[in-house]
Design a protein around this motif. Structure first.
Motif, PDB file in Angstrom:
ATOM      1  N   GLN A  54     -16.576 -49.898  42.223  1.00  0.00           N
ATOM      2  CA  GLN A  54     -18.001 -49.957  41.891  1.00  0.00           C
ATOM      3  C   GLN A  54     -18.256 -51.258  41.141  1.00  0.00           C
ATOM      4  N   GLY A  55     -18.365 -52.353  41.919  1.00  0.00           N
ATOM      5  CA  GLY A  55     -18.467 -53.664  41.282  1.00  0.00           C
ATOM      6  C   GLY A  55     -17.162 -54.016  40.613  1.00  0.00           C
ATOM      7  N   LYS A  56     -17.204 -54.324  39.320  1.00  0.00           N
ATOM      8  CA  LYS A  56     -15.991 -54.656  38.579  1.00  0.00           C
ATOM      9  C   LYS A  56     -15.286 -53.423  38.027  1.00  0.00           C
ATOM     10  N   ARG A  57     -15.910 -52.271  38.199  1.00  0.00           N
ATOM     11  CA  ARG A  57     -15.343 -51.038  37.669  1.00  0.00           C
ATOM     12  C   ARG A  57     -14.785 -50.185  38.796  1.00  0.00           C
ATOM     13  N   LEU A  58     -14.078 -49.123  38.376  1.00  0.00           N
ATOM     14  CA  LEU A  58     -13.605 -48.099  39.300  1.00  0.00           C
ATOM     15  C   LEU A  58     -14.241 -46.777  38.905  1.00  0.00           C
ATOM     16  N   GLY A  59     -14.649 -45.999  39.917  1.00  0.00           N
ATOM     17  CA  GLY A  59     -15.270 -44.721  39.644  1.00  0.00           C
ATOM     18  C   GLY A  59     -14.857 -43.677  40.658  1.00  0.00           C
ATOM     19  N   GLN A  60     -15.500 -42.503  40.563  1.00  0.00           N
ATOM     20  CA  GLN A  60     -15.177 -41.349  41.408  1.00  0.00           C
ATOM     21  C   GLN A  60     -13.665 -41.079  41.367  1.00  0.00           C
ATOM     22  N   ILE A  61     -13.166 -40.973  40.145  1.00  0.00           N
ATOM     23  CA  ILE A  61     -11.738 -40.727  39.881  1.00  0.00           C
ATOM     24  C   ILE A  61     -11.543 -39.253  39.603  1.00  0.00           C
ATOM     25  N   HIS A  62     -10.629 -38.639  40.325  1.00  0.00           N
ATOM     26  CA  HIS A  62     -10.440 -37.187  40.256  1.00  0.00           C
ATOM     27  C   HIS A  62      -8.993 -36.864  39.876  1.00  0.00           C
ATOM     28  N   HIS A  63      -8.721 -35.579  39.765  1.00  0.00           N
ATOM     29  CA  HIS A  63      -7.355 -35.120  39.489  1.00  0.00           C
ATOM     30  C   HIS A  63      -6.407 -35.629  40.580  1.00  0.00           C
ATOM     31  N   GLN A  64      -5.331 -36.286  40.141  1.00  0.00           N
ATOM     32  CA  GLN A  64      -4.293 -36.871  40.992  1.00  0.00           C
ATOM     33  C   GLN A  64      -4.761 -38.130  41.735  1.00  0.00           C
ATOM     34  N   SER A  65      -5.925 -38.667  41.382  1.00  0.00           N
ATOM     35  CA  SER A  65      -6.262 -40.027  41.832  1.00  0.00           C
ATOM     36  C   SER A  65      -5.330 -41.005  41.120  1.00  0.00           C
ATOM     37  N   TYR A  66      -5.087 -42.145  41.747  1.00  0.00           N
ATOM     38  CA  TYR A  66      -4.302 -43.163  41.044  1.00  0.00           C
ATOM     39  C   TYR A  66      -4.664 -44.559  41.545  1.00  0.00           C
ATOM     40  N   LEU A  67      -4.391 -45.534  40.658  1.00  0.00           N
ATOM     41  CA  LEU A  67      -4.524 -46.939  41.013  1.00  0.00           C
ATOM     42  C   LEU A  67      -3.188 -47.610  40.758  1.00  0.00           C
ATOM     43  N   VAL A  68      -2.966 -48.745  41.429  1.00  0.00           N
ATOM     44  CA  VAL A  68      -1.678 -49.429  41.341  1.00  0.00           C
ATOM     45  C   VAL A  68      -1.895 -50.892  40.977  1.00  0.00           C
ATOM     46  N   LEU A  69      -1.121 -51.364  40.012  1.00  0.00           N
ATOM     47  CA  LEU A  69      -0.988 -52.797  39.727  1.00  0.00           C
ATOM     48  C   LEU A  69       0.444 -53.171  40.077  1.00  0.00           C
ATOM     49  N   LYS A  70       0.609 -54.140  40.955  1.00  0.00           N
ATOM     50  CA  LYS A  70       1.930 -54.440  41.492  1.00  0.00           C
ATOM     51  C   LYS A  70       2.610 -55.590  40.745  1.00  0.00           C
ATOM     52  N   ASN A  71       3.959 -55.504  40.704  1.00  0.00           N
ATOM     53  CA  ASN A  71       4.809 -56.568  40.175  1.00  0.00           C
ATOM     54  C   ASN A  71       4.405 -56.983  38.762  1.00  0.00           C
ATOM     55  N   ILE A  72       4.379 -56.031  37.875  1.00  0.00           N
ATOM     56  CA  ILE A  72       3.968 -56.263  36.493  1.00  0.00           C
ATOM     57  C   ILE A  72       5.199 -56.330  35.593  1.00  0.00           C
ATOM     58  N   ASP A  73       5.235 -57.388  34.783  1.00  0.00           N
ATOM     59  CA  ASP A  73       6.284 -57.540  33.778  1.00  0.00           C
ATOM     60  C   ASP A  73       5.740 -56.999  32.459  1.00  0.00           C
ATOM     61  N   LEU A  74       6.444 -56.026  31.883  1.00  0.00           N
ATOM     62  CA  LEU A  74       6.013 -55.424  30.623  1.00  0.00           C
ATOM     63  C   LEU A  74       6.804 -55.937  29.424  1.00  0.00           C
ATOM     64  N   LYS A  75       7.520 -57.028  29.607  1.00  0.00           N
ATOM     65  CA  LYS A  75       8.302 -57.587  28.495  1.00  0.00           C
ATOM     66  C   LYS A  75       7.362 -57.924  27.329  1.00  0.00           C
ATOM     67  N   GLY A  76       7.658 -57.373  26.157  1.00  0.00           N
ATOM     68  CA  GLY A  76       6.846 -57.635  24.973  1.00  0.00           C
ATOM     69  C   GLY A  76       5.571 -56.826  24.904  1.00  0.00           C
ATOM     70  N   ILE A  77       5.293 -56.011  25.894  1.00  0.00           N
ATOM     71  CA  ILE A  77       4.080 -55.183  25.903  1.00  0.00           C
ATOM     72  C   ILE A  77       4.439 -53.791  25.385  1.00  0.00           C
ATOM     73  N   ASN A  78       3.728 -53.341  24.352  1.00  0.00           N
ATOM     74  CA  ASN A  78       4.002 -51.984  23.863  1.00  0.00           C
ATOM     75  C   ASN A  78       2.745 -51.137  23.695  1.00  0.00           C
ATOM     76  N   GLN A  79       1.624 -51.629  24.204  1.00  0.00           N
ATOM     77  CA  GLN A  79       0.396 -50.845  24.091  1.00  0.00           C
ATOM     78  C   GLN A  79      -0.553 -51.164  25.241  1.00  0.00           C
ATOM     79  N   LEU A  80      -1.201 -50.121  25.766  1.00  0.00           N
ATOM     80  CA  LEU A  80      -2.261 -50.272  26.751  1.00  0.00           C
ATOM     81  C   LEU A  80      -3.568 -49.808  26.125  1.00  0.00           C
ATOM     82  N   THR A  81      -4.627 -50.600  26.327  1.00  0.00           N
ATOM     83  CA  THR A  81      -5.942 -50.233  25.811  1.00  0.00           C
ATOM     84  C   THR A  81      -6.906 -50.130  26.982  1.00  0.00           C
ATOM     85  N   TYR A  82      -7.489 -48.952  27.145  1.00  0.00           N
ATOM     86  CA  TYR A  82      -8.402 -48.678  28.246  1.00  0.00           C
ATOM     87  C   TYR A  82      -9.843 -48.771  27.746  1.00  0.00           C
ATOM     88  N   ARG A  83     -10.670 -49.456  28.499  1.00  0.00           N
ATOM     89  CA  ARG A  83     -12.113 -49.391  28.258  1.00  0.00           C
ATOM     90  C   ARG A  83     -12.682 -48.525  29.375  1.00  0.00           C
TER      91      ARG A  83
END
Length: 927
Positions: free
Chosen positions: A807-836
């Motif tokens: 939905q433009g820059k956002r994602l919507g119509q998310i239901h139980h067991q819906s999922y999104l994927v970000l590929k090839n992500i390096d989490l080195k040094g990352i210890n927190q996720l913040t969702y808006r």
């Protein structure tokens, strides 16, 4: 050029042609004629039954073609060259170079040609071209005779008809010719009028000293041959008479020209660039290239292109009406006063430039009309630049002996095409010749490259001229093509593949050919592998072969079906050298950069089996920052080049490239020149973005840029920003093979860019040439890239979605067991996720898994509802970072109760330095 001129990077009236010869077609005998007792008119043929073959390449502004009864194809180029394609010898040769008046890159010249209906007996050809005897410029239709030895008898020239034009006016020339079944010749002419200063609406400027800005003097003038389609009967001596049924009948005396011209069959045309006449009904069809207006205004409607049908003589409205008789207002260009709308039942021409009747015949509405935006009435035509061309009506002849003729399915279909949009449509008419429907022709495989003329040959195949990609220049892809239909056995499609095609001798290569296919089910394929390109070395589908000597080998696979139809494919094998190995390594995170300046430690390593010492001069390490990229998925975030500049990508996907190049002029200025002109103008971005949307002209000469109302303000601004940046491209930022880089270009700016660190090494080539011979191996190059993106990822940047809607820059119509994927992500040094996010009334859980929806769980966020969909909050959760890069699956979980429409995601931020108190630790939630 003498093309339809109507626009900037987009539509100027133009031309045509399509071309598409796949590399695997090779030499395939045509299948034998299949006898069918009753032609199938209901089943749409599979698109793979149509084959497009290039007959003649390397053309320069091809205009119009004609196919003789014996299969010879005649065609002309705007600069005056007249060619013959000989189907027997499969060769093209120049027959004559006419000394025509071809001005600049897009004005006049040789506009069209046709052959006489009785060509088999009289050998007559007709040419439409511009001449300048003395101080007067004329459009001339002349007849010539061609000899049996294919030489043009220049002395046989007979001028059929001439009419004066204003040479200073660019374009709107018409130039097409066609015949009806009674042997009458139809000739299309443009309005020869400057379209500027009309804001893309009706050019009816009657101010003194501006006659060329008034189309009422031409298209709206019953006593002028411009802006018309003429109809005459040509006699053996070169004279002509007027057939019955023209718009202003005056017997058969063309000299009776008091207030009307009897040659006129259709008036009220802007630029009828390509016309055709149905050989069965003598109904006239043409494409009308319309004005540039992108929006409706008090002056009148926005611009529309048209496909028109004339069953009898008539007035088609220009410059008073457009489309389905949408009226323009009477407008005073001096005072800017808006007057009443023109009356389609009785339009009145009060222009001082009018030498004909004042009250004109009633205006006729177009059969099909469409604007720059998606058409309400004809949405299948799409959106973008416009340049309508009228093509032929096809009549299936069951008695015709031809194994390439178009199928009965297209019987009585009208074929129309658009030079700008690169499509061809088949239009269906009912028994009363009324429009019924339309469908695209070869939409997936046509690869049409500015089609400018389309004709049906005596063999029932289509012949097309393709103008090429860019207007007003010598295009590499300008060509003559033939489109055949195969109703019987189809040739197979050879697909040769191999792994490890580069290495040292002895080199064993495993080849696979079993991905080859045959559209005719049940055909058993035969395989022939020529590892040296000459001698059959294997007949298995998937052989292996050992190359024992250094060299470059073109390995050829030939695949043959049971009917003897075949095709080939080629794999190149290089023996005697191996590719170098290049790698960029960093101790920092290799996916993200933060909002502040962050040092990036890195090391580039290079190795090569043949190069004993790595030459530092051959190692190239470059750091670039791309300020703005598309928010669409970025191929797993692994590779990024300058093509991901949003503005550049938008231009590449638009019609701008039809009229603009980066460094060379076309019908429009080079983008680099635009950037130079506006280098110091701070108002340029907003001003030019507005011009891209609404169109305009007058800055770069006589040609206007058409409107692009389908673009948003943001998209137009990104395109302009890219163009203006061309003069400020940074000097290549070469850096050392190792060190620490300060990443500062993003600080204080919108977090939409990418840092791209690339390392490239080109080796020295083969060190093992055959004895006594020079090196035969090409040097091999290998590149590695490190792409860093902002640590805030928009929802729309997800690489993969399951049961989720963008939905433009956002994602919507998310239901139980819906999922999104970000590929090839390096989490080195990352210890927190913040969702808006926002969630109207349902609390649920977001789980993050690695590499699959059920993979190891690394983060969990139990979030509360926000109360409204437009109320956004930020919530954080801890994440346990595994080593290396992984695909991250964000799975939404609410097993109980109402569990649809759980979540609207604006962004996810990947942070370092969070404490356990700030974020929830991951925990499993039952699903």
């Amino acid at each position: 050029m003498s093309l339809p001129v109507t626009a900037s990077s987009l539509l100027l009236s133009l031309l045509v042609s399509a071309g598409l010869l796949t590399s695997r077609l090779a030499t395939t005998p045509r299948s034998p004629e299949t006898t069918v007792s009753a032609p199938d008119t209901l089943t749409r043929p599979e698109e793979n039954r149509f084959t497009k073959t290039v007959l003649s390449n390397d053309l320069n502004e091809p205009m119009e073609l004609a196919v003789a009864p014996d299969g010879r194809v005649f065609f002309v180029e705007r600069a005056g060259k007249f060619y013959l394609y000989d189907p027997t010898q499969k060769k093209t040769r120049l027959l004559h170079d006419f000394p025509v008046k071809a001005v600049d890159k897009y004005l006049n010249g040789m506009l069209g040609m046709t052959i006489d209906p009785n060509f088999k007996d009289n050998h007559f050809l007709y040419f439409f071209y511009t001449v300048q005897p003395g101080n007067q410029t004329l459009q001339r239709i002349a007849r010539y005779k061609i000899a049996d030895d294919n030489t043009l008898d220049v002395a046989s020239e007979k001028t059929i008809i001439e009419f004066p034009i204003d040479l200073e006016v660019s374009a709107h020339t018409g130039g097409s010719m066609a015949w009806d079944k009674q042997g009458n010749l139809y000739i299309s002419t443009g309005d020869n009028t400057v379209p500027f200063d009309s804001q893309g609406h009706a050019p009816i400027d009657t101010r003194p000293g501006r006659p060329t800005f008034d189309a009422q003097r031409s298209a709206g003038n019953t006593n002028d041959l411009r802006g018309k389609i003429l109809r005459i009967r040509v006699h053996p001596d070169g004279s002509y008479t007027i057939p019955e049924g023209n718009l202003f009948p005056k017997g058969t005396d063309p000299s009776d020209r008091t207030h009307t011209r009897p040659e006129i069959y259709v008036m009220g045309c802007r630029n009828p660039y390509r016309i055709s006449v149905d050989p069965a009904t003598s109904i006239l069809y043409w494409g009308e290239i319309g004005p540039d207006g992108g929006t409706d205004s008090p002056q009148g409607p926005r611009g529309y292109d048209e496909f028109n049908q004339a069953r009898k003589a008539g007035n088609y409205g220009w410059p008073y009406f457009v489309g389905d008789n949408k009226p323009y207002a009477q407008y005073d260009f001096a005072t800017k006063a808006i007057g009443p709308l023109f009356d389609s039942l009785a339009p009145v021409n009060n222009s001082p430039g009018n030498t004909g009747a004042k009250t004109l015949p009633p205006a006729q509405r177009a059969m099909i009309w469409y604007p720059y935006n998606v058409s309400t009435e004809f949405p299948q035509l799409g959106e973008g630049g416009r340049c309508a061309m009228g093509g032929p009506v096809y009549h299936f002849d069951q008695a015709l002996t031809s194994n390439t003729k178009m199928p009965a399915y297209y019987d009585k279909a009208l074929f129309v095409y658009d030079w700008m949009r690169n499509w061809v449509f088949a239009v269906r008419l009912d028994d009363k010749q009324n429009y019924v429907s339309m469908e695209p022709f070869m939409p997936k495989t046509g690869d049409f490259r500015r089609p400018v003329d389309l004709e049906v040959g005596p063999d029932g195949s289509f012949y097309m001229l393709e103008y090429g990609s860019v207007y007003g220049i010598d295009n590499d892809d300008a060509r003559l093509v033939r489109i055949d239909f195969n109703g019987g056995n189809r040739a197979p499609v050879a697909k040769a593949q191999a792994v490890d095609t580069i290495g040292l001798a002895p080199l064993t290569v495993a080849f696979t050919g079993d991905k080859s296919l045959d559209y005719d089910k049940g055909d058993q394929l035969r395989y022939e592998w020529r590892f040296d390109g000459k001698t059959i070395g294997a007949t298995d589908a998937n052989p292996s072969y050992t190359f024992r000597k250094n060299g470059i080998y073109k390995t050829v696979l030939t695949v043959t079906d049971k009917a003897g139809m075949r095709s080939v494919d080629t794999v190149t094998v290089r023996v005697g050298n191996t590719a170098p190995q290049v790698a960029i390594r960093t101790a920092a995170n290799s996916t993200f950069f933060g909002t502040e300046s962050t040092p990036l430690p890195y090391t580039v390593t290079v190795s090569d089996k043949e190069d004993k010492a790595i030459d530092p001069k051959r190692v190239k390490v470059v750091l670039n920052y791309i300020p703005k990229v598309s928010s669409e998925p970025q191929m797993g975030h692994q590779q990024l080049t300058a093509t991901y500049s949003l503005g550049k990508s938008l231009i590449a996907g638009s019609d701008c490239k039809a009229c603009h190049q980066v460094n060379a002029p076309s019908v429009g200025p080079a983008f680099m020149e635009v950037a130079k002109r506006y280098r110091d103008d701070k108002t340029a971005p907003a001003k030019l973005a507005n011009k891209v949307i609404i169109g305009g002209g007058g800055v770069w000469g006589e040609h206007s840029m058409s409107a692009h109302p389908q673009l948003s303000r943001e998209e137009a601004s990104e395109m302009v920003n890219y163009i203006l940046s061309l003069t400020n491209l940074p000097v290549e930022n070469r850096v050392a093979p190792r060190g620490k880089l300060a990443l500062t270009d993003h600080v204080g700016k919108a977090q939409t860019g990418r840092y791209v660190l690339t390392a490239t090494y080109t080796d020295k080539g083969s060190l093992l040439p055959p004895a006594g011979k020079p090196r035969t191996q090409l040097a091999l190059t290998r590149t590695d890239a490190l792409v860093l993106r902002p640590n805030r990822v928009l929802g729309s940047e997800a690489d993969q979605l399951h049961n989720i809607t963008r939905q433009g820059k956002r994602l919507g119509q998310i239901h139980h067991q819906s999922y999104l994927v970000l590929k090839n992500i390096d989490l080195k040094g990352i210890n927190q996720l913040t969702y808006r996010y926002s969630s109207k009334d349902k609390a649920a859980t977001v789980e993050v898994h690695t590499d699959s929806p059920t993979g190891p769980l690394v983060s969990t966020l139990a979030y509360p509802a926000t109360g409204k969909w437009d109320t956004y909050q930020e919530r954080s959760a801890a994440i346990q970072a595994p080593a290396g890069k992984h695909d991250l699956y964000f799975v939404f979980v609410k097993p109980d109760g109402p569990n649809n429409d759980l979540f609207s995601l604006e962004s996810i931020r990947f942070d370092s330095g969070a404490t356990a108190a700030q974020a929830e630790k991951p925990k499993s939630v039952g699903r």
